[in-house]
Design an enzyme around this catalytic site. Structure first.
Site, PDB file in Angstrom:
ATOM      1  N   PRO A 290       3.616  16.920  -7.492  1.00  0.00           N
ATOM      2  CA  PRO A 290       2.747  15.771  -7.266  1.00  0.00           C
ATOM      3  C   PRO A 290       3.551  14.525  -6.865  1.00  0.00           C
ATOM      4  O   PRO A 290       4.622  14.275  -7.411  1.00  0.00           O
ATOM      5  CB  PRO A 290       2.102  15.558  -8.639  1.00  0.00           C
ATOM      6  CG  PRO A 290       3.147  16.031  -9.599  1.00  0.00           C
ATOM      7  CD  PRO A 290       3.869  17.169  -8.915  1.00  0.00           C
ATOM      8  N   GLY A 291       3.023  13.785  -5.914  1.00  0.00           N
ATOM      9  CA  GLY A 291       3.646  12.520  -5.531  1.00  0.00           C
ATOM     10  C   GLY A 291       2.673  11.392  -5.806  1.00  0.00           C
ATOM     11  O   GLY A 291       2.831  10.594  -6.739  1.00  0.00           O
ATOM     12  N   ARG A 292       1.598  11.367  -5.017  1.00  0.00           N
ATOM     13  CA  ARG A 292       0.614  10.292  -5.085  1.00  0.00           C
ATOM     14  C   ARG A 292       0.056  10.091  -6.492  1.00  0.00           C
ATOM     15  O   ARG A 292      -0.073   8.965  -6.965  1.00  0.00           O
ATOM     16  CB  ARG A 292      -0.536  10.624  -4.123  1.00  0.00           C
ATOM     17  CG  ARG A 292      -1.526   9.492  -3.929  1.00  0.00           C
ATOM     18  CD  ARG A 292      -2.753   9.962  -3.155  1.00  0.00           C
ATOM     19  NE  ARG A 292      -2.449  10.796  -2.021  1.00  0.00           N
ATOM     20  CZ  ARG A 292      -2.327  10.348  -0.765  1.00  0.00           C
ATOM     21  NH1 ARG A 292      -2.495   9.080  -0.503  1.00  0.00           N
ATOM     22  NH2 ARG A 292      -2.051  11.185   0.219  1.00  0.00           N
ATOM     23  N   CYS A 361       1.821  -7.886  15.807  1.00  0.00           N
ATOM     24  CA  CYS A 361       1.117  -8.025  17.086  1.00  0.00           C
ATOM     25  C   CYS A 361       0.461  -6.725  17.535  1.00  0.00           C
ATOM     26  O   CYS A 361       0.830  -6.146  18.558  1.00  0.00           O
ATOM     27  CB  CYS A 361       2.097  -8.515  18.136  1.00  0.00           C
ATOM     28  SG  CYS A 361       2.913 -10.000  17.580  1.00  0.00           S
ATOM     29  N   GLU A 362      -0.471  -6.235  16.766  1.00  0.00           N
ATOM     30  CA  GLU A 362      -1.233  -5.036  17.124  1.00  0.00           C
ATOM     31  C   GLU A 362      -2.598  -5.149  16.457  1.00  0.00           C
ATOM     32  O   GLU A 362      -2.686  -5.583  15.305  1.00  0.00           O
ATOM     33  CB  GLU A 362      -0.578  -3.773  16.550  1.00  0.00           C
ATOM     34  CG  GLU A 362       0.793  -3.504  17.075  1.00  0.00           C
ATOM     35  CD  GLU A 362       1.129  -2.028  17.110  1.00  0.00           C
ATOM     36  OE1 GLU A 362       0.208  -1.189  17.105  1.00  0.00           O
ATOM     37  OE2 GLU A 362       2.329  -1.730  17.143  1.00  0.00           O
TER      38      GLU A 362
HETATM   39  N1  LLP Z   1       4.776  18.937  -1.597  1.00  0.00           N
HETATM   40  C1  LLP Z   1       4.817  19.009  -0.258  1.00  0.00           C
HETATM   41  C2  LLP Z   1       5.394  20.184   0.369  1.00  0.00           C
HETATM   42  C3  LLP Z   1       4.305  17.949   0.522  1.00  0.00           C
HETATM   43  O1  LLP Z   1       4.341  18.031   1.842  1.00  0.00           O
HETATM   44  C4  LLP Z   1       3.753  16.809  -0.115  1.00  0.00           C
HETATM   45  C5  LLP Z   1       3.222  15.686   0.651  1.00  0.00           C
HETATM   46  C6  LLP Z   1       3.735  16.780  -1.524  1.00  0.00           C
HETATM   47  C7  LLP Z   1       4.247  17.872  -2.223  1.00  0.00           C
HETATM   48  C8  LLP Z   1       3.168  15.624  -2.300  1.00  0.00           C
HETATM   49  O2  LLP Z   1       1.803  15.461  -2.053  1.00  0.00           O
HETATM   50  P1  LLP Z   1       0.948  14.442  -2.933  1.00  0.00           P
HETATM   51  O3  LLP Z   1       0.928  14.949  -4.364  1.00  0.00           O
HETATM   52  O4  LLP Z   1       1.589  13.105  -2.848  1.00  0.00           O
HETATM   53  O5  LLP Z   1      -0.391  14.469  -2.306  1.00  0.00           O
HETATM   54  N2  LLP Z   1       1.701   9.616   3.767  1.00  0.00           N
HETATM   55  C9  LLP Z   1       0.432  10.235   3.452  1.00  0.00           C
HETATM   56  C10 LLP Z   1       0.603  11.434   2.565  1.00  0.00           C
HETATM   57  C11 LLP Z   1       1.528  12.480   3.146  1.00  0.00           C
HETATM   58  C12 LLP Z   1       1.760  13.653   2.234  1.00  0.00           C
HETATM   59  C13 LLP Z   1       2.843  14.526   2.761  1.00  0.00           C
HETATM   60  N3  LLP Z   1       3.219  15.631   1.915  1.00  0.00           N
HETATM   61  C14 LLP Z   1      -0.500   9.185   2.834  1.00  0.00           C
HETATM   62  O6  LLP Z   1      -0.104   8.021   2.713  1.00  0.00           O
HETATM   63  O7  LLP Z   1      -1.646   9.479   2.496  1.00  0.00           O
END
Ligand code: LLP
Length: 435
Positions: A290-292, A361-362
């Site tokens: 998890p990231g987000r 500027c966009e």
């Molecule tokens: N594992 C893999 C292989 C991934 O490609 C990603 C995210 C994650 C884990 C983590 O995903 P999460 O738990 O954060 O959903 N920049 C975009 C999100 C791009 C996600 C890319 N991959 C945004 O701001 O919504």
């Protein structure tokens, strides 16, 4: 502990006044709540108590050293996608043996660096990559630990740019080809097959796609365990968060009440219920990426209203000092972020529709369009909420704008965890012509 809430008419992060932080450090300013990150990590960890697991935080969401430090102390592992992210994790005190390395385009120097450090696994996305890893490992006289990323062909995720689990995406190999690739991998002299991985997308706010993908892939994992003795199954990240919420006095956390969000967020308990019953019987170690979820609601981008403007057609613009270079999600994915005045508006204030835009500027440089907002004055502070994930990490120097500073709050203490760039930083490493 409250994380973002109004206190005496002023927005606070934990025990710290956001207006005071803006006065001291300027804007645009990213502010993170340590308590929120810790709380999210612990809640997910507890929900998964039914299986042997390791939470490998997806560093791309927010790679500030302080965030990595905090999660290292929580005993998190890390999911990295570049040598740079591995370098950051190691600098923050993270252990290489808790790092998985994802991504379709790992370069030879990156593979070498990760092998020398001794990471947990390369999440391999193609046969060509597998051969490259085998060759590099052979040169270094090591065996490279690998997991194959399979593509379960399940539709999930909000925006088309962040959906990854469909077969037309560039990620992983089709489930039907998994055994063939494992057979090839098991015959490579410098490869050690350790696991299986998948990831279906990001900002997923319902349990169905997770359950579906796990059910589809679990039989493959069981078979691979029997045949090749794999040790882990990584189910990826993707757990969505609440972006639309109203902030009310006395509320525990600002995202407690999803306001009109068509897809209110999934709880960690619902997420765990959807996957753990299928995963537990496998007897494999379960990895999550998890990231987000970990950092999204833990951060805001503070910005100052520079000017108010009305177009000839009567459209209202609130021009702020943060731009798409600081937070690109609205421009790139039509991402929604609440715009919350730091001075608490009165419930009787009349709301009016306005576009909140930056100085770049966009025309794509906006944070909100036709948003009903309480009256905002020039010089007033607003917080762009839920900006902790994919906010600073996607920032750039576009328009030669210095990168914002970042502050971490813990209780009533605040610490600058990244200084604002100075003008000199903008030309670091650059040269004018020699002749
Ligand atoms: N594992 C893999 C292989 C991934 O490609 C990603 C995210 C994650 C884990 C983590 O995903 P999460 O738990 O954060 O959903 N920049 C975009 C999100 C791009 C996600 C890319 N991959 C945004 O701001 O919504």
């Amino acid at each position: 502990m409250h994380s973002f809430h109004y206190h005496d008419g002023q927005l606070r992060c934990e025990g710290v006044d956001l207006a005071a932080l803006a006065a001291e450090h300027g804007t645009p300013l990213y502010v993170y709540s340590a308590q929120t990150i810790r709380d999210h990590f612990r809640r997910l960890d507890a929900a998964l108590a039914g299986v042997d697991h390791l939470i490998c935080y997806a560093v791309k969401a927010n790679s500030n050293l302080a965030v990595l430090d905090l999660l290292t102390r929580e005993r998190a592992g890390f999911d990295i996608v570049s040598a740079g992210e591995l370098f950051r994790v190691l600098k923050a005190g993270g252990k290489p043996e808790c790092c998985t390395f994802a991504g379709v385009g790992k370069t030879r120097p990156e593979i070498e660096y990760a092998l020398r450090q001794g990471i947990l696994s390369f999440n391999v996305e193609s046969e060509a990559e597998l051969e490259m890893i085998n060759a590099v490992a052979s040169d270094l006289n090591r065996r490279a630990p690998v997991a194959l990323r399979v593509n379960p062909d399940v539709a999930a995720g909000g925006h088309k740019y962040i959906s990854t689990g469909k077969s037309e995406n560039k990620f992983g190999v089709g489930l039907d080809r998994a055994f063939e690739v494992y057979r090839a991998a098991s015959q490579m002299t410098h490869i050690r097959v350790r696991g299986l991985q998948m990831h279906i997308g990001s900002q997923i706010t319902e349990a169905g796609p997770f359950a579906q993908a796990v059910e589809k892939v679990a039989p493959v994992a069981a078979e691979l365990k029997r045949e090749y003795g794999i040790e882990f199954f990584s189910v990826g990240g993707g757990l969505g968060i609440v972006y639309k919420s109203s902030l009310q006095s006395g509320q525990e956390t600002w995202w407690d009440q999803a306001a009109g969000d068509p897809a209110p967020s999934l709880t960690v308990e619902q997420y765990a219920e959807a996957i753990v019953p299928t995963l537990a019987p496998l007897g494999l170690r379960i990895l999550l990426e998890p990231g987000r979820f970990m950092v999204g609601n833990a951060g805001v981008l503070l910005t100052t209203v520079q000017y108010l403007k009305s177009s000839d057609s009567g459209k209202k613009f609130v021009i702020v000092d943060a731009g798409m270079n600081d937070l690109i999600r609205p421009a790139l994915y039509q991402g929604y972020h609440e715009v919350v005045p730091v001075r608490e508006p009165s419930p009787t204030d009349r709301r009016e529709a306005a576009d909140v835009v930056g100085p770049v500027c966009e025309s794509g440089d906006f944070f909100a369009q036709a948003r009903e907002l309480p009256p905002l004055r020039q010089g007033e502070l607003v917080a762009l909420m839920s900006a902790g994930a994919y906010g600073f990490t996607m920032a750039s120097n576009y328009n030669s704008r210095p990168l914002a500073a970042e502050v971490m709050v813990q209780g009533d203490q605040a610490q600058v965890v990244r200084e604002r760039q100075a003008l000199g930083d903008l030309i670091h490493g650059e040269k004018t012509l020699a002749s």
